[in-house]
Enzyme design. Structure first.
Site, PDB file in Angstrom:
ATOM      1  N   ASN A  16       0.855  -1.190   0.000  1.00 15.77           N
ATOM      2  CA  ASN A  16       0.000   0.000   0.000  1.00 15.77           C
ATOM      3  C   ASN A  16       0.895   1.246   0.000  1.00 15.77           C
ATOM      4  O   ASN A  16       1.725   1.425   0.901  1.00 15.77           O
ATOM      5  CB  ASN A  16      -0.891  -0.052   1.251  1.00 15.77           C
ATOM      6  CG  ASN A  16      -1.850   1.115   1.320  1.00 15.77           C
ATOM      7  OD1 ASN A  16      -1.454   2.247   1.091  1.00 15.77           O
ATOM      8  ND2 ASN A  16      -3.089   0.846   1.647  1.00 15.77           N
ATOM      9  N   HIS A  39       1.005   6.236   1.889  1.00 17.64           N
ATOM     10  CA  HIS A  39       1.766   7.189   2.700  1.00 17.64           C
ATOM     11  C   HIS A  39       3.001   7.750   2.006  1.00 17.64           C
ATOM     12  O   HIS A  39       3.636   8.659   2.518  1.00 17.64           O
ATOM     13  CB  HIS A  39       2.039   6.592   4.079  1.00 17.64           C
ATOM     14  CG  HIS A  39       0.737   6.358   4.790  1.00 17.64           C
ATOM     15  ND1 HIS A  39      -0.120   7.386   5.089  1.00 17.64           N
ATOM     16  CD2 HIS A  39       0.099   5.215   5.151  1.00 17.64           C
ATOM     17  CE1 HIS A  39      -1.220   6.902   5.653  1.00 17.64           C
ATOM     18  NE2 HIS A  39      -1.113   5.579   5.693  1.00 17.64           N
ATOM     19  N   HIS A  58      -5.547   3.770  -1.646  1.00 20.91           N
ATOM     20  CA  HIS A  58      -6.862   4.164  -1.134  1.00 20.91           C
ATOM     21  C   HIS A  58      -7.137   5.601  -1.576  1.00 20.91           C
ATOM     22  O   HIS A  58      -6.470   6.529  -1.128  1.00 20.91           O
ATOM     23  CB  HIS A  58      -6.828   4.064   0.394  1.00 20.91           C
ATOM     24  CG  HIS A  58      -8.143   4.331   1.061  1.00 20.91           C
ATOM     25  ND1 HIS A  58      -8.319   4.219   2.414  1.00 20.91           N
ATOM     26  CD2 HIS A  58      -9.355   4.711   0.565  1.00 20.91           C
ATOM     27  CE1 HIS A  58      -9.582   4.499   2.732  1.00 20.91           C
ATOM     28  NE2 HIS A  58     -10.215   4.818   1.623  1.00 20.91           N
ATOM     29  N   ARG A 100      -9.210   8.376  -0.932  1.00 15.53           N
ATOM     30  CA  ARG A 100     -10.179   8.796   0.088  1.00 15.53           C
ATOM     31  C   ARG A 100     -11.003   9.958  -0.420  1.00 15.53           C
ATOM     32  O   ARG A 100     -10.552  10.733  -1.275  1.00 15.53           O
ATOM     33  CB  ARG A 100      -9.456   9.204   1.380  1.00 15.53           C
ATOM     34  CG  ARG A 100      -8.769   8.053   2.090  1.00 15.53           C
ATOM     35  CD  ARG A 100      -8.222   8.506   3.432  1.00 15.53           C
ATOM     36  NE  ARG A 100      -9.281   8.666   4.397  1.00 15.53           N
ATOM     37  CZ  ARG A 100      -9.563   7.797   5.367  1.00 15.53           C
ATOM     38  NH1 ARG A 100      -8.828   6.718   5.531  1.00 15.53           N
ATOM     39  NH2 ARG A 100     -10.561   8.021   6.196  1.00 15.53           N
ATOM     40  N   ARG A 133      -6.707  12.980   1.011  1.00 12.45           N
ATOM     41  CA  ARG A 133      -5.608  13.405   1.898  1.00 12.45           C
ATOM     42  C   ARG A 133      -4.263  12.835   1.475  1.00 12.45           C
ATOM     43  O   ARG A 133      -3.228  13.358   1.830  1.00 12.45           O
ATOM     44  CB  ARG A 133      -5.903  13.058   3.345  1.00 12.45           C
ATOM     45  CG  ARG A 133      -5.908  11.580   3.638  1.00 12.45           C
ATOM     46  CD  ARG A 133      -6.109  11.303   5.101  1.00 12.45           C
ATOM     47  NE  ARG A 133      -7.461  11.614   5.527  1.00 12.45           N
ATOM     48  CZ  ARG A 133      -8.015  11.085   6.629  1.00 12.45           C
ATOM     49  NH1 ARG A 133      -7.302  10.273   7.398  1.00 12.45           N
ATOM     50  NH2 ARG A 133      -9.246  11.365   6.967  1.00 12.45           N
ATOM     51  N   GLU A 188      -8.613   0.755  -3.007  1.00  6.43           N
ATOM     52  CA  GLU A 188      -9.460   0.790  -1.808  1.00  6.43           C
ATOM     53  C   GLU A 188     -10.404   1.965  -1.953  1.00  6.43           C
ATOM     54  O   GLU A 188      -9.962   3.087  -2.242  1.00  6.43           O
ATOM     55  CB  GLU A 188      -8.606   0.957  -0.557  1.00  6.43           C
ATOM     56  CG  GLU A 188      -7.775  -0.257  -0.228  1.00  6.43           C
ATOM     57  CD  GLU A 188      -6.937  -0.076   1.024  1.00  6.43           C
ATOM     58  OE1 GLU A 188      -6.214  -1.015   1.369  1.00  6.43           O
ATOM     59  OE2 GLU A 188      -6.982   1.029   1.619  1.00  6.43           O
ATOM     60  N   THR A 238      -8.385   3.923   8.505  1.00  2.00           N
ATOM     61  CA  THR A 238      -9.615   3.120   8.489  1.00  2.00           C
ATOM     62  C   THR A 238      -9.723   2.395   9.827  1.00  2.00           C
ATOM     63  O   THR A 238      -8.978   1.459  10.099  1.00  2.00           O
ATOM     64  CB  THR A 238      -9.554   2.117   7.317  1.00  2.00           C
ATOM     65  OG1 THR A 238      -9.156   2.834   6.157  1.00  2.00           O
ATOM     66  CG2 THR A 238     -10.917   1.492   7.078  1.00  2.00           C
ATOM     67  N   GLU A 270     -11.309  -9.036   3.178  1.00  2.00           N
ATOM     68  CA  GLU A 270     -10.028  -8.697   3.796  1.00  2.00           C
ATOM     69  C   GLU A 270     -10.297  -8.508   5.284  1.00  2.00           C
ATOM     70  O   GLU A 270     -11.109  -7.660   5.672  1.00  2.00           O
ATOM     71  CB  GLU A 270      -9.435  -7.430   3.178  1.00  2.00           C
ATOM     72  CG  GLU A 270      -8.098  -7.084   3.841  1.00  2.00           C
ATOM     73  CD  GLU A 270      -7.260  -6.101   3.045  1.00  2.00           C
ATOM     74  OE1 GLU A 270      -7.328  -6.116   1.795  1.00  2.00           O
ATOM     75  OE2 GLU A 270      -6.538  -5.319   3.686  1.00  2.00           O
ATOM     76  N   HIS A 283      -3.795  -4.295   7.786  1.00  4.36           N
ATOM     77  CA  HIS A 283      -3.889  -3.100   8.625  1.00  4.36           C
ATOM     78  C   HIS A 283      -3.026  -3.253   9.870  1.00  4.36           C
ATOM     79  O   HIS A 283      -3.211  -4.165  10.656  1.00  4.36           O
ATOM     80  CB  HIS A 283      -5.325  -2.764   9.050  1.00  4.36           C
ATOM     81  CG  HIS A 283      -5.456  -1.308   9.403  1.00  4.36           C
ATOM     82  ND1 HIS A 283      -5.853  -0.358   8.493  1.00  4.36           N
ATOM     83  CD2 HIS A 283      -5.169  -0.644  10.534  1.00  4.36           C
ATOM     84  CE1 HIS A 283      -5.829   0.829   9.069  1.00  4.36           C
ATOM     85  NE2 HIS A 283      -5.411   0.681  10.303  1.00  4.36           N
TER      86      HIS A 283
HETATM   87  N1  PXP Z   1      -5.987  -2.925   4.046  1.00  2.18           N
HETATM   88  C1  PXP Z   1      -6.938  -1.969   4.089  1.00  2.18           C
HETATM   89  C2  PXP Z   1      -8.311  -2.307   3.631  1.00  2.18           C
HETATM   90  C3  PXP Z   1      -6.620  -0.662   4.526  1.00  2.18           C
HETATM   91  O1  PXP Z   1      -7.581   0.284   4.561  1.00  2.18           O
HETATM   92  C4  PXP Z   1      -5.288  -0.366   4.878  1.00  2.18           C
HETATM   93  C5  PXP Z   1      -4.917   1.023   5.281  1.00  2.18           C
HETATM   94  O2  PXP Z   1      -5.130   1.884   4.233  1.00  2.18           O
HETATM   95  C6  PXP Z   1      -4.339  -1.389   4.792  1.00  2.18           C
HETATM   96  C7  PXP Z   1      -4.715  -2.669   4.397  1.00  2.18           C
HETATM   97  C8  PXP Z   1      -2.900  -1.152   5.114  1.00  2.18           C
HETATM   98  O3  PXP Z   1      -2.761  -0.807   6.461  1.00  2.18           O
HETATM   99  P1  PXP Z   1      -1.371  -0.255   6.971  1.00  2.18           P
HETATM  100  O4  PXP Z   1      -1.099   1.005   6.228  1.00  2.18           O
HETATM  101  O5  PXP Z   1      -1.606  -0.056   8.445  1.00  2.18           O
HETATM  102  O6  PXP Z   1      -0.348  -1.314   6.692  1.00  2.18           O
END
Ligand code: PXP
Length: 250
Positions: free
Chosen positions: A9, A12, A45, A47, A51, A72, A103, A153, A192
């Site tokens: 992901n 960030h 994602h 959003r 952001r 996402e 989330t 998930e 997550h």
């Molecule tokens: N899976 C989903 C559905 C999420 O919303 C997120 C966070 O955006 C992640 C995985 C990844 O989480 P993390 O950034 O904490 O590794």
């Protein structure tokens, strides 16, 4: 060894870029690097408040990367329109509240059944693999199955945050939900809050075939580089997965 895919992901990377409003660091470049490091997919994602990931990022990711893109998205008309415009490989429907930092919990599939069904069906019609991001709760797993989603998930956030006995309890909930979902024919993903310290036990859940990990990998990249952080995570995932094969042959 059973396969366990890693979806990286890159939200960030965009968070850091947006802190200055310019172009650096570019999420697309991070996605390409993740591919070189052995990621199986890229997750982003979009959003409602934009952001981190922007509409332009999604467009570029859909066009420029050679890995499956997992979008996402909240279950809104706006996001559905964007998904149908770009046709990502996969879409993961997540709950979204403006004021949250991230989330914070899974979807309420039980309560939101009618609302979600429309989105699941529209995405499936275009052959987008739909997953529902849910807490490891038996009612939510059952409702996701009833809705016709092929994938769930499991939200690993409560497990990641818990300590001591509470952590064991949360891990058991994840295992039970994975087993229940798999028994119903669902494909099981998890994600997550996963880090080097907690990923092995999740990777060892035999029904889980994909992990989506972002914040920790991007944060760790500050110290060791993105490729290294992804490769190290992969090693730990393999360590967890090796336990599954070990159990089978034991
Ligand atoms: N899976 C989903 C559905 C999420 O919303 C997120 C966070 O955006 C992640 C995985 C990844 O989480 P993390 O950034 O904490 O590794």
């Amino acid at each position: 060894m059973d396969t366990l895919r890693l979806g990286v992901n890159i939200d960030h990377v965009a968070t850091i870029r947006n802190a200055r409003g310019g172009h650096h660091p570019e999420p697309v470049r991070a996605a390409k690097l993740a591919a070189l490091a052995g990621a199986d997919g890229i997750t982003a994602h979009l959003r409602e408040d934009r952001r981190h990931i922007s509409d332009h990022d999604i467009k570029r990711l859909a066009q420029e990367i050679n890995l499956p893109l997992n979008l996402e998205m909240a279950a809104t008309d706006e996001m559905l329109e964007i998904a149908l415009r770009h046709i990502p490989h996969a879409a993961c429907i997540v709950p979204e509240r403006r004021e949250e930092l991230t989330t914070e919990g899974g979807l309420d599939v039980v309560g939101g059944h009618n609302h979600l069904k429309f989105f699941v069906e529209e995405l499936k019609k275009r052959s987008i693999r739909v997953s529902l991001f849910i807490d490891p709760d038996p009612d939510q797993v059952g409702a996701a199955h009833a809705l016709g989603a092929p994938v769930v998930e499991l939200h690993t956030g409560a497990y990641a945050d818990a300590m001591g006995e509470a952590k064991d309890f949360e891990l058991e909930r994840l295992k039970a939900a994975a087993s229940q979902g798999h028994g119903l024919g669902l494909e099981i993903h998890a994600g997550h809050g996963l880090t080097y310290d907690n990923v092995v036990d999740v990777a060892a859940i035999p029904e889980v075939v994909e992990l989506n990990i972002g914040h920790f990998l991007v944060g760790e990249a500050i110290f060791c580089g993105f490729e290294t952080s992804i490769k190290r995570m992969r090693v730990l995932m393999n360590e967890g997965r090796a336990r599954v094969s070990g159990e089978k042959t034991a």
